[in-house]
Write an enzyme that holds these catalytic residues in place. Structure first.
Site, PDB file in Angstrom:
ATOM      1  CB  ALA A   6       4.013  49.953  15.966  1.00 20.44           C
ATOM      2  N   GLY A  53       0.290  46.688  14.102  1.00 18.58           N
ATOM      3  CA  GLY A  53       0.120  47.752  13.305  1.00 18.58           C
ATOM      4  C   GLY A  53       0.074  47.338  11.878  1.00 18.58           C
ATOM      5  CD  GLU A  64      -3.644  48.239  14.958  1.00 23.88           C
ATOM      6  OE1 GLU A  64      -2.270  48.427  15.157  1.00 23.88           O
ATOM      7  OE2 GLU A  64      -4.565  48.616  16.091  1.00 23.88           O
ATOM      8  CD  GLU A  88      -1.232  45.095  18.536  1.00 29.12           C
ATOM      9  OE1 GLU A  88      -1.733  44.132  18.765  1.00 29.12           O
ATOM     10  OE2 GLU A  88      -1.043  45.792  17.442  1.00 29.12           O
TER      11      GLU A  88
HETATM   12  N1  CAA Z   1       9.345  46.313  15.619  1.00 27.06           N
HETATM   13  C1  CAA Z   1      10.693  46.543  15.309  1.00 27.06           C
HETATM   14  N2  CAA Z   1      11.485  45.467  14.932  1.00 27.06           N
HETATM   15  C2  CAA Z   1      11.130  44.361  14.488  1.00 27.06           C
HETATM   16  C3  CAA Z   1       9.418  44.190  14.640  1.00 27.06           C
HETATM   17  C4  CAA Z   1       8.781  45.333  15.083  1.00 27.06           C
HETATM   18  N3  CAA Z   1       7.654  45.085  15.100  1.00 27.06           N
HETATM   19  N4  CAA Z   1       9.176  42.962  14.276  1.00 27.06           N
HETATM   20  C5  CAA Z   1      10.342  42.556  13.607  1.00 27.06           C
HETATM   21  N5  CAA Z   1      11.557  43.139  13.744  1.00 27.06           N
HETATM   22  C6  CAA Z   1      12.849  43.001  13.521  1.00 27.06           C
HETATM   23  C7  CAA Z   1      13.562  41.981  14.809  1.00 27.06           C
HETATM   24  O1  CAA Z   1      13.850  42.720  15.855  1.00 27.06           O
HETATM   25  C8  CAA Z   1      14.731  41.612  13.865  1.00 27.06           C
HETATM   26  O2  CAA Z   1      15.702  42.539  13.821  1.00 27.06           O
HETATM   27  P1  CAA Z   1      17.221  42.209  13.971  1.00 27.06           P
HETATM   28  O3  CAA Z   1      17.628  41.213  12.945  1.00 27.06           O
HETATM   29  O4  CAA Z   1      17.807  43.412  13.988  1.00 27.06           O
HETATM   30  O5  CAA Z   1      17.255  41.557  15.451  1.00 27.06           O
HETATM   31  C9  CAA Z   1      14.172  41.417  12.480  1.00 27.06           C
HETATM   32  O6  CAA Z   1      12.890  42.347  12.345  1.00 27.06           O
HETATM   33  C10 CAA Z   1      13.928  40.143  12.027  1.00 27.06           C
HETATM   34  O7  CAA Z   1      13.152  39.474  13.042  1.00 27.06           O
HETATM   35  P2  CAA Z   1      13.069  38.119  13.853  1.00 27.06           P
HETATM   36  O8  CAA Z   1      14.297  37.873  14.018  1.00 27.06           O
HETATM   37  O9  CAA Z   1      12.056  38.316  15.080  1.00 27.06           O
HETATM   38  O10 CAA Z   1      12.328  37.192  12.839  1.00 27.06           O
HETATM   39  P3  CAA Z   1      11.231  35.879  13.163  1.00 27.06           P
HETATM   40  O11 CAA Z   1      11.212  35.243  11.911  1.00 27.06           O
HETATM   41  O12 CAA Z   1      12.083  34.970  14.113  1.00 27.06           O
HETATM   42  O13 CAA Z   1       9.969  36.505  13.741  1.00 27.06           O
HETATM   43  C11 CAA Z   1       8.100  37.685  13.920  1.00 27.06           C
HETATM   44  C12 CAA Z   1       9.165  37.191  13.101  1.00 27.06           C
HETATM   45  C13 CAA Z   1       7.333  36.583  14.286  1.00 27.06           C
HETATM   46  C14 CAA Z   1       7.260  38.603  13.115  1.00 27.06           C
HETATM   47  C15 CAA Z   1       8.637  38.380  15.102  1.00 27.06           C
HETATM   48  O14 CAA Z   1       9.670  39.537  14.629  1.00 27.06           O
HETATM   49  C16 CAA Z   1       7.771  39.239  15.732  1.00 27.06           C
HETATM   50  O15 CAA Z   1       7.199  38.701  16.653  1.00 27.06           O
HETATM   51  N6  CAA Z   1       7.787  40.772  15.644  1.00 27.06           N
HETATM   52  C17 CAA Z   1       6.902  41.432  16.471  1.00 27.06           C
HETATM   53  C18 CAA Z   1       5.554  41.414  16.225  1.00 27.06           C
HETATM   54  C19 CAA Z   1       4.534  42.418  17.015  1.00 27.06           C
HETATM   55  O16 CAA Z   1       4.673  42.259  18.158  1.00 27.06           O
HETATM   56  N7  CAA Z   1       4.039  43.406  16.388  1.00 27.06           N
HETATM   57  C20 CAA Z   1       3.113  44.261  17.103  1.00 27.06           C
HETATM   58  C21 CAA Z   1       3.963  45.491  17.379  1.00 27.06           C
HETATM   59  S1  CAA Z   1       3.126  46.809  18.491  1.00 27.06           S
HETATM   60  C22 CAA Z   1       1.911  47.437  17.398  1.00 27.06           C
HETATM   61  O17 CAA Z   1       1.903  47.178  16.411  1.00 27.06           O
HETATM   62  C23 CAA Z   1       1.152  48.398  18.223  1.00 27.06           C
HETATM   63  C24 CAA Z   1       0.021  49.114  17.222  1.00 27.06           C
HETATM   64  O18 CAA Z   1      -1.046  48.588  17.361  1.00 27.06           O
HETATM   65  C25 CAA Z   1       0.391  50.051  16.150  1.00 27.06           C
END
Ligand code: CAA
Length: 346
Positions: free
Chosen positions: A154, A197, A200, A220
């Site tokens: 998400a 998400g 999921e 999460e």
């Molecule tokens: N939401 C919003 N933006 C996201 C995102 C997310 N879930 N995941 C990645 N992005 C964005 C980053 O902010 C970044 O944007 P900017 O370039 O503008 O800063 C861009 O995508 C690239 O990401 P990274 O620079 O972080 O790339 P990376 O290769 O270093 O890392 C990653 C990749 C491991 C996937 C890391 O981005 C990450 O950990 N993302 C979050 C994953 C996460 O926690 N997901 C769960 C979300 S909560 C949820 O989903 C609840 C539910 O149950 C529905």
């Protein structure tokens, strides 16, 4: 389509305090919302009306406190994949695949945010999948992302400042379940990250194929929250309690190979072959009787929602039901006559 979704959201937002969805039509052409109070009604004046390409908006009710918002795009099914239409999706690419053009390939396309599943993307995805679900020509759907990410979860930026009252009031993530209600089979073709998400979403599909570099996880807990779109419920059903607990409580990611070993995905392919392999399977599924495929999907999904005895009873009735279909007769007759069946979906 994305323009429609965006305009629809804007209209609803401008209508003010939308409190209840009154009618849920068979086909999403007309949605009626009751307004607690009518704060403004510019949507319904003539000048404003002309601004909407895909909506008709009117104010109804004795006290003028009901907004009638009608989706007005009757040719959407035919236009789903033509070039003009393609440009209108903000977050998706949609294509038709297969020798018999009976597979829909839907690609999440928000590369800068690793396909983070923002509200607009999920609304667009639900609408497109529901449209495909009603298209008789399509027998199976392949859902994929990019090589780097199926979906990174998400949208964290979108959620960051939400309050409890806002997420409860808006029914945050409610519309995601639309994906799990699609009747046609969906194959998730996962390359790269399928996190939160994203994981999921893949589990809402019916079959998961992974590219060799795919990574699955429910991170999460690291964000101070828990999965909210089925992670704590589907994951233990698919991989067992211990592994699900480990993933949900640590936030650790697992690679494609392990996801295959524990039964989360049914096959792993080199990244560049993944979509072709998914389409091949989708074509095979699409070659069977549409109606029987739908019933088979429903029967398998019932296994996750009921006891064994109830499930077996349900299965038996569905099996009996197929004897009311031309396609069941045709399938067995074709076998006896040593020829290929010619299914009609009846
Ligand atoms: N939401 C919003 N933006 C996201 C995102 C997310 N879930 N995941 C990645 N992005 C964005 C980053 O902010 C970044 O944007 P900017 O370039 O503008 O800063 C861009 O995508 C690239 O990401 P990274 O620079 O972080 O790339 P990376 O290769 O270093 O890392 C990653 C990749 C491991 C996937 C890391 O981005 C990450 O950990 N993302 C979050 C994953 C996460 O926690 N997901 C769960 C979300 S909560 C949820 O989903 C609840 C539910 O149950 C529905």
């Amino acid at each position: 389509m994305s323009f429609l979704a965006k305009t629809f959201s804007q209209v609803i937002a401008r209508a003010g305090t939308t409190t209840a969805l009154l009618s849920k039509p068979r086909y999403p052409t007309s949605l009626t919302y009751r307004l607690a109070s009518r704060q403004s009604s510019p949507q319904s004046d003539n000048k404003e009306q002309k601004k909407y390409e895909y909506l008709l908006v009117d104010i109804k009710g004795k006290n003028s406190n009901v907004a009638l918002v009608q989706l007005n795009r009757p040719k959407a099914l035919n236009a789903l994949c033509d070039n003009k239409e393609q440009k209108k999706y903000e977050y998706l690419l949609v294509d038709i695949k297969g020798k018999n053009s009976n597979v829909a390939l839907v690609q999440l396309n928000r590369p800068k945010a690793l396909n983070a599943l923002c509200d607009g993307l999920m609304r667009e995805l639900s609408t497109v999948l529901q449209t495909i679900d009603k298209d008789d020509k399509i027998g199976c759907i392949v859902l994929t992302g990019s090589t780097r990410a199926f979906a990174a979860g998400a949208d964290i930026r979108e959620m960051q400042n939400n309050t409890l009252a806002q997420v409860v009031g808006a029914g945050f993530l409610d519309q995601w379940s639309a994906v799990a209600k699609i009747k046609k089979p969906i194959i998730a073709a996962v390359n790269g990250f399928a996190l939160g998400g994203g994981c999921e979403l893949s589990m809402m599909c019916d079959i998961i194929y992974a590219g060799e570099e795919a990574e699955f996880g429910q991170p999460e807990i690291i964000l101070g929250t828990i999965p909210g779109a089925g992670g704590t419920q589907r994951l233990p059903r698919y991989v067992g309690k211990s592994k699900a607990m480990e993933m949900v409580l640590t936030g650790n990611r697992i690679k494609a190979k392990e996801a295959h070993q524990i039964g989360l995905v049914s096959a792993v392919y080199p990244a560049n072959q993944l979509i072709d392999e998914a389409v091949k399977t989708a074509e095979k599924i699409a070659s069977h009787s549409r109606i029987v495929v739908q019933l088979a999907k429903e029967a398998v999904n019932t296994a996750f929602e009921t006891t064994l005895a109830e499930g077996n009873r349900f299965e038996k009735r569905i099996f009996h039901t197929t004897f009311g279909l031309d396609d069941r007769k045709e399938g067995m007759t074709a076998f006896v006559e040593k020829r290929k069946p010619n299914f009609t979906g009846q």
